[in-house]
Structures are given as C-alpha cells and as structure tokens.
Design a protein around this motif. Structure first.
Motif, PDB file in Angstrom:
ATOM      1  N   UNK A 217       0.814  -1.214   0.000  1.00 57.91           N
ATOM      2  CA  UNK A 217       0.000   0.000   0.000  1.00 57.91           C
ATOM      3  C   UNK A 217       0.846   1.263   0.000  1.00 57.91           C
ATOM      4  N   UNK A 218       1.953   1.256   0.734  1.00 59.92           N
ATOM      5  CA  UNK A 218       2.846   2.415   0.766  1.00 59.92           C
ATOM      6  C   UNK A 218       3.521   2.631  -0.584  1.00 59.92           C
ATOM      7  N   UNK A 219       3.902   1.551  -1.255  1.00 58.85           N
ATOM      8  CA  UNK A 219       4.506   1.683  -2.588  1.00 58.85           C
ATOM      9  C   UNK A 219       3.524   2.372  -3.542  1.00 58.85           C
ATOM     10  N   UNK A 220       2.254   1.902  -3.502  1.00 60.10           N
ATOM     11  CA  UNK A 220       1.244   2.489  -4.384  1.00 60.10           C
ATOM     12  C   UNK A 220       1.022   3.954  -4.029  1.00 60.10           C
ATOM     13  N   UNK A 221       1.024   4.278  -2.743  1.00 58.91           N
ATOM     14  CA  UNK A 221       0.834   5.666  -2.321  1.00 58.91           C
ATOM     15  C   UNK A 221       1.947   6.563  -2.841  1.00 58.91           C
ATOM     16  N   UNK A 222       3.175   6.094  -2.782  1.00 57.63           N
ATOM     17  CA  UNK A 222       4.293   6.912  -3.255  1.00 57.63           C
ATOM     18  C   UNK A 222       4.254   7.095  -4.766  1.00 57.63           C
ATOM     19  N   UNK A 223       3.816   6.075  -5.485  1.00 51.92           N
ATOM     20  CA  UNK A 223       3.751   6.176  -6.946  1.00 51.92           C
ATOM     21  C   UNK A 223       2.620   7.093  -7.404  1.00 51.92           C
ATOM     22  N   UNK A 224       1.479   7.007  -6.717  1.00 52.03           N
ATOM     23  CA  UNK A 224       0.298   7.745  -7.164  1.00 52.03           C
ATOM     24  C   UNK A 224       0.170   9.114  -6.514  1.00 52.03           C
ATOM     25  N   UNK A 225       0.849   9.316  -5.393  1.00 52.36           N
ATOM     26  CA  UNK A 225       0.705  10.570  -4.663  1.00 52.36           C
ATOM     27  C   UNK A 225      -0.581  10.636  -3.863  1.00 52.36           C
ATOM     28  N   UNK A 226      -1.300   9.523  -3.743  1.00 55.71           N
ATOM     29  CA  UNK A 226      -2.551   9.478  -2.984  1.00 55.71           C
ATOM     30  C   UNK A 226      -2.404   8.487  -1.837  1.00 55.71           C
ATOM     31  N   UNK A 227      -2.977   8.851  -0.702  1.00 53.99           N
ATOM     32  CA  UNK A 227      -2.782   8.039   0.494  1.00 53.99           C
ATOM     33  C   UNK A 227      -4.074   7.562   1.148  1.00 53.99           C
ATOM     34  N   UNK A 228      -5.226   7.927   0.608  1.00 46.76           N
ATOM     35  CA  UNK A 228      -6.483   7.590   1.287  1.00 46.76           C
ATOM     36  C   UNK A 228      -6.686   6.086   1.418  1.00 46.76           C
ATOM     37  N   UNK A 229      -6.154   5.322   0.467  1.00 46.28           N
ATOM     38  CA  UNK A 229      -6.345   3.876   0.530  1.00 46.28           C
ATOM     39  C   UNK A 229      -5.588   3.239   1.691  1.00 46.28           C
ATOM     40  N   UNK A 230      -4.584   3.929   2.234  1.00 44.50           N
ATOM     41  CA  UNK A 230      -3.810   3.357   3.334  1.00 44.50           C
ATOM     42  C   UNK A 230      -4.663   3.167   4.584  1.00 44.50           C
ATOM     43  N   UNK A 231      -5.733   3.962   4.714  1.00 45.88           N
ATOM     44  CA  UNK A 231      -6.627   3.800   5.857  1.00 45.88           C
ATOM     45  C   UNK A 231      -7.347   2.453   5.824  1.00 45.88           C
ATOM     46  N   UNK A 232      -7.366   1.798   4.667  1.00 42.92           N
ATOM     47  CA  UNK A 232      -8.058   0.524   4.518  1.00 42.92           C
ATOM     48  C   UNK A 232      -7.155  -0.667   4.814  1.00 42.92           C
ATOM     49  N   UNK A 233      -5.850  -0.420   5.024  1.00 43.07           N
ATOM     50  CA  UNK A 233      -4.893  -1.493   5.295  1.00 43.07           C
ATOM     51  C   UNK A 233      -4.930  -1.822   6.782  1.00 43.07           C
ATOM     52  N   UNK A 234      -5.241  -3.066   7.108  1.00 48.59           N
ATOM     53  CA  UNK A 234      -5.344  -3.452   8.519  1.00 48.59           C
ATOM     54  C   UNK A 234      -4.318  -4.514   8.912  1.00 48.59           C
ATOM     55  N   UNK A 235      -3.541  -4.998   7.972  1.00 51.73           N
ATOM     56  CA  UNK A 235      -2.496  -5.988   8.253  1.00 51.73           C
ATOM     57  C   UNK A 235      -1.130  -5.307   8.231  1.00 51.73           C
TER      58      UNK A 235
END
Length: 295
Positions: free
Chosen positions: A232-250
């Motif tokens: 999830x962090x890799x995707x956030x850095x590539x896209x510049x968006x972080x809202x999806x990280x709130x959905x990561x629970x593992x």
C-alpha cells in the motif's frame, strides 16, 4: 434467508445490516466481488459453523507448531496440501468463496506488476504466473508460490532500485496496463455440498498449512499478510494518494502477529487486495478521462 440482497426487501423497522453494507459505496471494491463477499459472510455456514471451527483450528495450529518445534522440516508435503485444498474447494466451498479465492491471485499479480511498471520501467521481477481460471490450477502449489512471489518481488524490486540509484516516488504519467477490469474464470462447482463459506474454509485450511509445510514456510506465509502495508505504501508513493492506506489493517510487518490469527488475517488480506485493486481501477478510469477545458 434469501441469498440476494435486494432493496425491495428493505424493512425500515428491521433493516438488514448486510443490505446496508451492500448499498454503501464508501469502499473502492468491484461490485461483483462485493456481492460475493457479503453473500458469503451472511451465510449459515459462517453463522453456525465458524464459531465451532475457529477454536478447533487454533488448537490444531498449536499442535502442528509443537510438532515443528521438534521437527521443523517434517512433515513437508506441499503437493498434498494443495491437492487437499483443491479437493475441498471443488466439493465443499460455495461458488462465491471459490470465486474470491481465484480472483485474489489475479489481483495480487496485477498490483505487483503495476508497481514494477511504474517504479522500475523496463524491469519486471521474475515471478510465478498467477492467473488461475479453474480450481485445479490451485494444485500446482499456487498458495505457496503466491507467498514466495511477494517476498521475491520486494527483494528484486529494491535490488533493481539500488542498482539504478533511485527510489519509489510519484509518477505523473502512470502506466495502468497491468490493471484489468474483468477477471475471467471458468464455471465454478455449485453442488449440494458446496455450502462452506470463505472464512470458515480458511480457518479449517490453516492448520493443514501449519502441519504440511515446514516451520519456516508457515512462518513466512503467515507474516506475508502484514506486507499489505508495504504494498500500500509503494502504491501511495507512486500515485501521490494516500487515502487507501486507511483501509490497510495488516500493517507493521517488522512486528509479526501471532500465527494463531492467520486465518482471520488472511480474510482481511483478501479484502485489502480487493480494495487496493479497486482503488487503482478508479484511478485508472479517472486518468483516462479527458481534462476539462477551462473557460
């Protein structure tokens, strides 16, 4: 209990919690996958069988790990494990559960390829192919290879970044060719005994995983679930968006959870993968739209 969640069945004096979740649009998840997951979660199998299966499964995991304390590399029967899983999927799991399991391998593979396409253009780590169309494809050590792929991907990707002297950062023109909207699967069995839901099945399979793999293989497999945060962090850095990280629970893979909760965390891992893939599908659709001309 009806299988389908329909708005016409809405009773304002006794609203169905599952219908509320079905109608909710806060999560970026494929509609068909969402329907399959909610149908499976509200099944009688999950309601009545899971409470009995879970404690028995966790006691069995303890027994398997005690055995592997004495003999860490025996038993080691990955072929038997995967044939057992495939047999159970074919004869006992609901079509929804089987659909979600097979989808998961496709989605995970697409997400990893998306990261490589954008973080290291021109370089793809060498991984096992993960595009099962039918249950028999599971027999080829699919679950074990899925776990190996994640670790090998992280090692190879970061080794390539080190070789290039680069890092993962925001990409303005993202390459979405890896992200597909449709997952093609062969027809799934729907016999009279195909009634066991996904969560119960995973709880029942986990002790077999603990017993028939080496101690190292089982530890690696269960702790790969916490790499949801890393991906999830890799995707956030590539896209510049972080809202999806709130959905990561593992999260927090450097502090591993107990293996006793591996079954529940595996269900969360599947959901996290669906949500991350759904987020990338939404982002792909947004980037495909022509820019609005300013007046």
């Amino acid at each position: 209990m009806s299988k389908d969640l329909r708005l016409e069945d809405w009773d304002r004096s006794d609203p169905d919690p599952w219908l509320a979740l079905m109608m909710d649009r806060s999560l970026p998840i494929d509609p068909e996958a969402k329907r399959a997951l909610l149908r499976d979660q509200r099944s009688r199998s999950r309601q009545f069988l899971l409470p009995f299966a879970r404690p028995i499964a966790r006691l069995s995991i303890i027994g398997a790990q005690l055995l592997h304390t004495i003999s860490p590399n025996w038993p080691h029967a990955p072929k038997l494990l995967h044939r057992t899983i495939a047999y159970g999927m074919r004869h006992f799991l609901t079509p929804d559960a089987n659909r979600l399991i097979l989808r998961h391998f496709h989605l995970g593979s697409q997400i990893l390829r998306f990261i490589a396409d954008n973080a290291t253009p021109g370089f793809q780590p060498e991984l096992w192919p993960m595009r099962p169309r039918r249950i028999d494809d599971v027999r080829d050590d699919l679950f074990l290879r899925h776990d190996l792929n994640i670790y090998n991907f992280l090692i190879a990707l970061n080794a390539e970044l080190d070789r290039r002297g680069g890092s993962i950062g925001r990409v303005e023109a993202l390459n979405f060719s890896a992200i597909e909207d449709e997952i093609a699967l062969d027809p799934l069995p729907s016999g009279r005994f195909n009634v066991i839901d996904l969560q119960t099945a995973i709880e029942l399979y986990t002790p077999a995983y603990a017993l028939l793999l080496t101690d190292r293989d089982f530890w690696r497999a269960t702790n790969s679930l916490q790499l949801d945060e890393t991906i999830g962090l890799y995707v956030a850095r590539l896209t510049g968006e972080e809202k999806h990280l709130a959905l990561v629970v593992n999260g927090h893979p450097m502090v591993p959870h107990s293996t006793l909760r591996a079954g529940f965390r595996l269900v969360l891992h599947g959901l996290s993968t669906e949500l991350l893939h759904g987020f990338l599908r939404e982002l792909k659709a947004r980037h495909a739209q022509p820019p609005v001309a300013s007046g």
